[in-house]
Design a protein around this motif. Structure first.
Motif, PDB file in Angstrom:
ATOM      1  N   GLN A 116      57.117  57.732  55.755  1.00 47.15           N
ATOM      2  CA  GLN A 116      57.058  59.106  56.250  1.00 47.15           C
ATOM      3  C   GLN A 116      57.913  60.028  55.385  1.00 47.15           C
ATOM      4  O   GLN A 116      57.511  61.150  55.075  1.00 47.15           O
ATOM      5  CB  GLN A 116      57.487  59.195  57.721  1.00 47.15           C
ATOM      6  CG  GLN A 116      57.253  60.563  58.325  1.00 47.15           C
ATOM      7  CD  GLN A 116      55.795  61.012  58.238  1.00 47.15           C
ATOM      8  OE1 GLN A 116      54.896  60.295  58.662  1.00 47.15           O
ATOM      9  NE2 GLN A 116      55.559  62.195  57.672  1.00 47.15           N
ATOM     10  N   ALA A 117      59.084  59.553  54.973  1.00 43.39           N
ATOM     11  CA  ALA A 117      59.952  60.367  54.104  1.00 43.39           C
ATOM     12  C   ALA A 117      59.267  60.631  52.763  1.00 43.39           C
ATOM     13  O   ALA A 117      59.320  61.752  52.242  1.00 43.39           O
ATOM     14  CB  ALA A 117      61.296  59.670  53.895  1.00 43.39           C
ATOM     15  N   ALA A 118      58.609  59.622  52.207  1.00 42.14           N
ATOM     16  CA  ALA A 118      57.893  59.802  50.938  1.00 42.14           C
ATOM     17  C   ALA A 118      56.753  60.803  51.105  1.00 42.14           C
ATOM     18  O   ALA A 118      56.524  61.653  50.235  1.00 42.14           O
ATOM     19  CB  ALA A 118      57.362  58.462  50.441  1.00 42.14           C
ATOM     20  N   ARG A 119      56.043  60.730  52.209  1.00 44.59           N
ATOM     21  CA  ARG A 119      54.963  61.688  52.468  1.00 44.59           C
ATOM     22  C   ARG A 119      55.506  63.107  52.578  1.00 44.59           C
ATOM     23  O   ARG A 119      54.915  64.052  52.028  1.00 44.59           O
ATOM     24  CB  ARG A 119      54.229  61.325  53.767  1.00 44.59           C
ATOM     25  CG  ARG A 119      53.372  60.102  53.649  1.00 44.59           C
ATOM     26  CD  ARG A 119      52.776  59.728  54.995  1.00 44.59           C
ATOM     27  NE  ARG A 119      51.925  58.562  54.874  1.00 44.59           N
ATOM     28  CZ  ARG A 119      51.458  57.880  55.912  1.00 44.59           C
ATOM     29  NH1 ARG A 119      51.760  58.247  57.155  1.00 44.59           N
ATOM     30  NH2 ARG A 119      50.683  56.826  55.713  1.00 44.59           N
ATOM     31  N   HIS A 122      56.424  64.381  49.124  1.00 40.83           N
ATOM     32  CA  HIS A 122      55.194  64.656  48.382  1.00 40.83           C
ATOM     33  C   HIS A 122      54.562  65.964  48.854  1.00 40.83           C
ATOM     34  O   HIS A 122      54.173  66.806  48.045  1.00 40.83           O
ATOM     35  CB  HIS A 122      54.216  63.478  48.565  1.00 40.83           C
ATOM     36  CG  HIS A 122      52.941  63.659  47.817  1.00 40.83           C
ATOM     37  ND1 HIS A 122      51.827  64.236  48.370  1.00 40.83           N
ATOM     38  CD2 HIS A 122      52.608  63.345  46.544  1.00 40.83           C
ATOM     39  CE1 HIS A 122      50.857  64.259  47.483  1.00 40.83           C
ATOM     40  NE2 HIS A 122      51.297  63.721  46.365  1.00 40.83           N
ATOM     41  N   ASP A 123      54.473  66.138  50.147  1.00 39.41           N
ATOM     42  CA  ASP A 123      53.867  67.350  50.698  1.00 39.41           C
ATOM     43  C   ASP A 123      54.688  68.592  50.348  1.00 39.41           C
ATOM     44  O   ASP A 123      54.117  69.648  50.060  1.00 39.41           O
ATOM     45  CB  ASP A 123      53.701  67.223  52.226  1.00 39.41           C
ATOM     46  CG  ASP A 123      52.645  66.196  52.601  1.00 39.41           C
ATOM     47  OD1 ASP A 123      51.926  65.695  51.710  1.00 39.41           O
ATOM     48  OD2 ASP A 123      52.566  65.886  53.816  1.00 39.41           O
ATOM     49  N   ARG A 124      56.021  68.463  50.366  1.00 42.22           N
ATOM     50  CA  ARG A 124      56.883  69.604  49.991  1.00 42.22           C
ATOM     51  C   ARG A 124      56.643  69.996  48.532  1.00 42.22           C
ATOM     52  O   ARG A 124      56.597  71.163  48.185  1.00 42.22           O
ATOM     53  CB  ARG A 124      58.351  69.279  50.234  1.00 42.22           C
ATOM     54  CG  ARG A 124      58.821  69.519  51.647  1.00 42.22           C
ATOM     55  CD  ARG A 124      60.342  69.532  51.750  1.00 42.22           C
ATOM     56  NE  ARG A 124      60.986  68.369  51.174  1.00 42.22           N
ATOM     57  CZ  ARG A 124      61.164  67.197  51.798  1.00 42.22           C
ATOM     58  NH1 ARG A 124      60.758  67.054  53.046  1.00 42.22           N
ATOM     59  NH2 ARG A 124      61.754  66.197  51.195  1.00 42.22           N
ATOM     60  N   GLN A 125      56.495  68.972  47.668  1.00 37.25           N
ATOM     61  CA  GLN A 125      56.250  69.254  46.239  1.00 37.25           C
ATOM     62  C   GLN A 125      54.927  69.976  46.033  1.00 37.25           C
ATOM     63  O   GLN A 125      54.792  70.792  45.138  1.00 37.25           O
ATOM     64  CB  GLN A 125      56.263  67.953  45.436  1.00 37.25           C
ATOM     65  CG  GLN A 125      57.631  67.352  45.290  1.00 37.25           C
ATOM     66  CD  GLN A 125      57.585  65.979  44.599  1.00 37.25           C
ATOM     67  OE1 GLN A 125      56.520  65.390  44.426  1.00 37.25           O
ATOM     68  NE2 GLN A 125      58.751  65.488  44.224  1.00 37.25           N
ATOM     69  N   LEU A 126      53.960  69.685  46.879  1.00 39.49           N
ATOM     70  CA  LEU A 126      52.652  70.330  46.777  1.00 39.49           C
ATOM     71  C   LEU A 126      52.596  71.634  47.563  1.00 39.49           C
ATOM     72  O   LEU A 126      51.590  72.329  47.525  1.00 39.49           O
ATOM     73  CB  LEU A 126      51.553  69.399  47.264  1.00 39.49           C
ATOM     74  CG  LEU A 126      51.315  68.139  46.443  1.00 39.49           C
ATOM     75  CD1 LEU A 126      50.232  67.272  47.086  1.00 39.49           C
ATOM     76  CD2 LEU A 126      50.934  68.497  45.014  1.00 39.49           C
ATOM     77  N   GLY A 127      53.675  71.922  48.301  1.00 42.46           N
ATOM     78  CA  GLY A 127      53.719  73.136  49.103  1.00 42.46           C
ATOM     79  C   GLY A 127      52.862  73.076  50.354  1.00 42.46           C
ATOM     80  O   GLY A 127      52.402  74.094  50.846  1.00 42.46           O
ATOM     81  N   ILE A 128      52.679  71.883  50.845  1.00 43.87           N
ATOM     82  CA  ILE A 128      51.857  71.682  52.057  1.00 43.87           C
ATOM     83  C   ILE A 128      52.726  71.847  53.283  1.00 43.87           C
ATOM     84  O   ILE A 128      53.792  71.405  53.407  1.00 43.87           O
ATOM     85  CB  ILE A 128      51.190  70.292  52.043  1.00 43.87           C
ATOM     86  CG1 ILE A 128      50.250  70.176  50.871  1.00 43.87           C
ATOM     87  CG2 ILE A 128      50.462  70.027  53.353  1.00 43.87           C
ATOM     88  CD1 ILE A 128      49.615  68.812  50.705  1.00 43.87           C
TER      89      ILE A 128
END
Length: 128
Positions: A116-119, A122-128
């Motif tokens: 969950q932390a990795a997700r 990843h989502d923060r890096q993509l701006g999701i």
């Protein structure tokens, strides 16, 4: 450890009749895994399985049980009674899946927070 042996299995040749692919096709879907785990606890009747597996339709449960029976993982016993009673249980072969499925479950539970932390990262890096 040698330079050629790093603990990672050799790449699988992905072909149409690959035995690993065949097994993953069967036990890789969520319904089969849930049915196998439940039948690993005890013999169940169809409606018991249907009630225990949230979200599965009667048709999908029927198809899943038929496929598991065809693969020799589940046995179906019809009892001559009124109304007819049908029991499902794991075969000896089906029981051999309980250990690897248990290991996968343990791994998932152990690493759930990490995943969950990795997700989230990843989502923060993509701006999701």
């Amino acid at each position: 450890m040698s330079a050629t042996h790093n603990g990672v299995p050799a790449p699988l040749e992905i072909v149409e009749d690959c035995p690993v692919r065949e097994v993953l096709d069967r036990v890789g879907d969520k319904w089969s895994v849930l049915v196998i785990v439940l039948l690993g606890q005890r013999i169940h009747r169809f409606n018991e399985l249907h009630r225990a597996i949230e979200g599965i339709s009667q048709r999908m449960l029927t198809l899943t049980l038929r496929a598991l029976e065809r693969d020799g993982l589940v046995s179906r016993t019809v009892h001559a009674s009124v109304p007819p009673r049908v029991d499902y249980e794991l075969t000896e072969l089906g029981r051999t899946l309980l250990v690897p499925l248990g290991a996968l479950t343990e791994w998932a539970n152990t690493h759930r927070v990490d995943i969950q932390a990795a997700r989230d990262r990843h989502d923060r890096q993509l701006g999701i």
